[in-house]
Motif scaffolding. Structure first.
Motif, PDB file in Angstrom:
ATOM      1  N   THR B  33      -9.029   3.729  -4.107  1.00  0.00           N
ATOM      2  CA  THR B  33      -9.874   3.087  -3.165  1.00  0.00           C
ATOM      3  C   THR B  33     -10.207   2.270  -3.566  1.00  0.00           C
ATOM      4  OG1 THR B  33     -12.073   3.924  -4.352  1.00  0.00           O
ATOM      5  CG2 THR B  33     -11.670   5.169  -2.802  1.00  0.00           C
ATOM      6  N   ARG B  34      -9.968   1.177  -3.997  1.00  0.00           N
ATOM      7  CA  ARG B  34     -10.165  -0.803  -4.033  1.00  0.00           C
ATOM      8  C   ARG B  34      -9.493  -1.157  -3.275  1.00  0.00           C
ATOM      9  NH1 ARG B  34     -14.784  -1.726  -3.721  1.00  0.00           N
ATOM     10  NH2 ARG B  34     -14.988   0.279  -3.244  1.00  0.00           N
ATOM     11  N   ARG B  35      -9.497  -2.226  -2.549  1.00  0.00           N
ATOM     12  CA  ARG B  35      -8.387  -3.003  -2.065  1.00  0.00           C
ATOM     13  C   ARG B  35      -7.429  -3.720  -2.597  1.00  0.00           C
ATOM     14  NH1 ARG B  35      -8.272  -4.151   3.741  1.00  0.00           N
ATOM     15  NH2 ARG B  35      -9.516  -3.020   4.151  1.00  0.00           N
ATOM     16  N   SER B  36      -8.162  -4.545  -3.680  1.00  0.00           N
ATOM     17  CA  SER B  36      -8.052  -5.318  -4.041  1.00  0.00           C
ATOM     18  C   SER B  36      -7.163  -4.491  -5.139  1.00  0.00           C
ATOM     19  CB  SER B  36      -8.251  -6.507  -5.345  1.00  0.00           C
ATOM     20  OG  SER B  36      -7.925  -7.426  -5.955  1.00  0.00           O
ATOM     21  N   ALA B  37      -5.639  -5.376  -5.414  1.00  0.00           N
ATOM     22  CA  ALA B  37      -4.696  -4.272  -6.818  1.00  0.00           C
ATOM     23  C   ALA B  37      -5.132  -4.696  -8.212  1.00  0.00           C
ATOM     24  CB  ALA B  37      -3.615  -4.736  -6.699  1.00  0.00           C
ATOM     25  N   VAL B  38      -5.694  -5.251  -8.160  1.00  0.00           N
ATOM     26  CA  VAL B  38      -6.286  -6.175  -9.207  1.00  0.00           C
ATOM     27  C   VAL B  38      -7.574  -5.014 -10.052  1.00  0.00           C
ATOM     28  CG1 VAL B  38      -7.966  -8.073 -11.191  1.00  0.00           C
ATOM     29  CG2 VAL B  38      -5.658  -8.522  -9.317  1.00  0.00           C
ATOM     30  N   HIS B  39      -8.229  -5.495  -8.825  1.00  0.00           N
ATOM     31  CA  HIS B  39      -9.762  -4.648  -9.016  1.00  0.00           C
ATOM     32  C   HIS B  39      -9.494  -2.851  -9.233  1.00  0.00           C
ATOM     33  CE1 HIS B  39     -12.445  -6.440  -6.314  1.00  0.00           C
ATOM     34  NE2 HIS B  39     -11.541  -7.485  -7.880  1.00  0.00           N
ATOM     35  N   SER B  40      -8.020  -1.985  -8.602  1.00  0.00           N
ATOM     36  CA  SER B  40      -7.677  -1.183  -9.165  1.00  0.00           C
ATOM     37  C   SER B  40      -7.508  -1.354 -10.147  1.00  0.00           C
ATOM     38  CB  SER B  40      -7.096  -0.418  -8.659  1.00  0.00           C
ATOM     39  OG  SER B  40      -7.121  -0.426  -7.154  1.00  0.00           O
TER      40      SER B  40
END
Lengths: 93, 199
Positions: B33-40
């Motif tokens: 669900t996170r927008r940023s790939a780094v957060h994912s």
């Protein structure tokens, strides 16, 4: 309290598997789709290790290690294709 | 391998299991669900570490260690490098989910329900037990299966060699796919001069 059985681990692995399937099908971002494949493989590993404990032998754990190797090879190939296609300036949709 | 029957009671305490399982599932939800790939990628790392904890509750310390080193260390790092190399942040401009997301949501929930139904129906077929595997000789037992003992090969020695070939093929493929054009690859100076990041 209910004792933790193999069933509990299977449920956790099923939820992780479904989350991975949802990620692959839902996300536009290709890198996150690849991460979701890692979730799927992790769920499979969890199943194998849980069954390994249930039957009391180590075959499941050995299989889990091979699946880890497989996941590494798949990630290398997937990210290699991604970088080869999209280079340094395109977007990875 | 001298396993003793534990009469249906696992050695892991229930709150610990639920904590690890909750962390794994929460991290999985964050990954998709996170927008940023780094957060994912960081959420994926949390999920994989929680799964490593679950392995250690299943008397599989070696698999747990491999999980931490290879998955949480190696694969997440590889993802972060790929996110850095491909400018992925802009790709979510028109929504992070595909347009067919309601159908996917319904189908996935159906799949999960089908899994749970199958587990509940077949629960009587599973032996309701957890064997206690010897933890102290876990690494040695797995090594015996992979490499064999003196004088004979192990059960998985051939698979081990094939896995090394697979890794080699993946590495060579990645190098060939990601290199620049042949003339720039030969000369590092021109490769640096035509680096698109410098433009």
């Amino acid at each position: 309290m209910v004792p933790i059985t193999t069933f509990h681990y299977l449920v956790v692995a099923a939820i992780l598997f479904v989350l991975g399937v949802m990620g692959v099908l839902l996300r536009r971002n290709l890198v996150i789709a690849l991460m979701s494949v890692e979730l799927i493989l992790s769920a499979v590993n969890l199943n194998l290790v849980a069954f390994s404990r249930m039957w009391g032998n180590l075959h499941g754990q050995a299989f889990a290690i091979f699946i880890t190797v497989d996941a590494v090879a798949q990630t290398i190939a997937g990210l290699g294709i991604l970088i080869a296609f999209f280079g340094n300036h395109e977007t990875g949709q | 391998m001298n396993s003793t029957l534990n009469s249906g009671v696992a050695s892991v305490s229930a709150p610990f299991f639920y904590l690890l399982a909750g962390l794994a599932i929460f991290g999985g939800v964050l990954v998709i669900t996170r927008r940023s790939a780094v957060h994912s990628a960081l959420a994926l790392m949390g999920t994989l570490l929680a799964v490593a904890g679950l392995y250690s509750t299943l008397s599989a310390p070696f698999v747990a260690g491999v999980q931490i080193i290879v998955y949480a260390g190696g694969i997440v790092l590889l993802f972060l490098f790929a996110i850095m190399a491909v400018n992925i942040e802009r790709s979510d401009r028109d929504g992070r989910f595909r347009r067919m997301w309601p159908a996917v949501l319904v189908a996935s929930c159906g799949l999960l329900g089908w899994f749970l139904y199958a587990f509940a129906k077949s629960r009587a077929l599973f032996p309701n037990r957890m064997m206690t595997l010897p933890v102290s000789s876990n690494v040695q037992d797995i090594a015996t299966m992979l490499y064999g003992e003196t004088g004979k090969t192990g059960e998985y020695t051939l698979a081990f060699e094939v896995a090394s070939l697979l890794l080699l093929a993946a590495i060579v493929g990645a190098v060939i796919m990601t290199r620049k054009k042949a003339d720039t690859a030969i000369n590092p100076a021109t490769a640096l001069a035509t680096d698109p990041a410098k433009e």
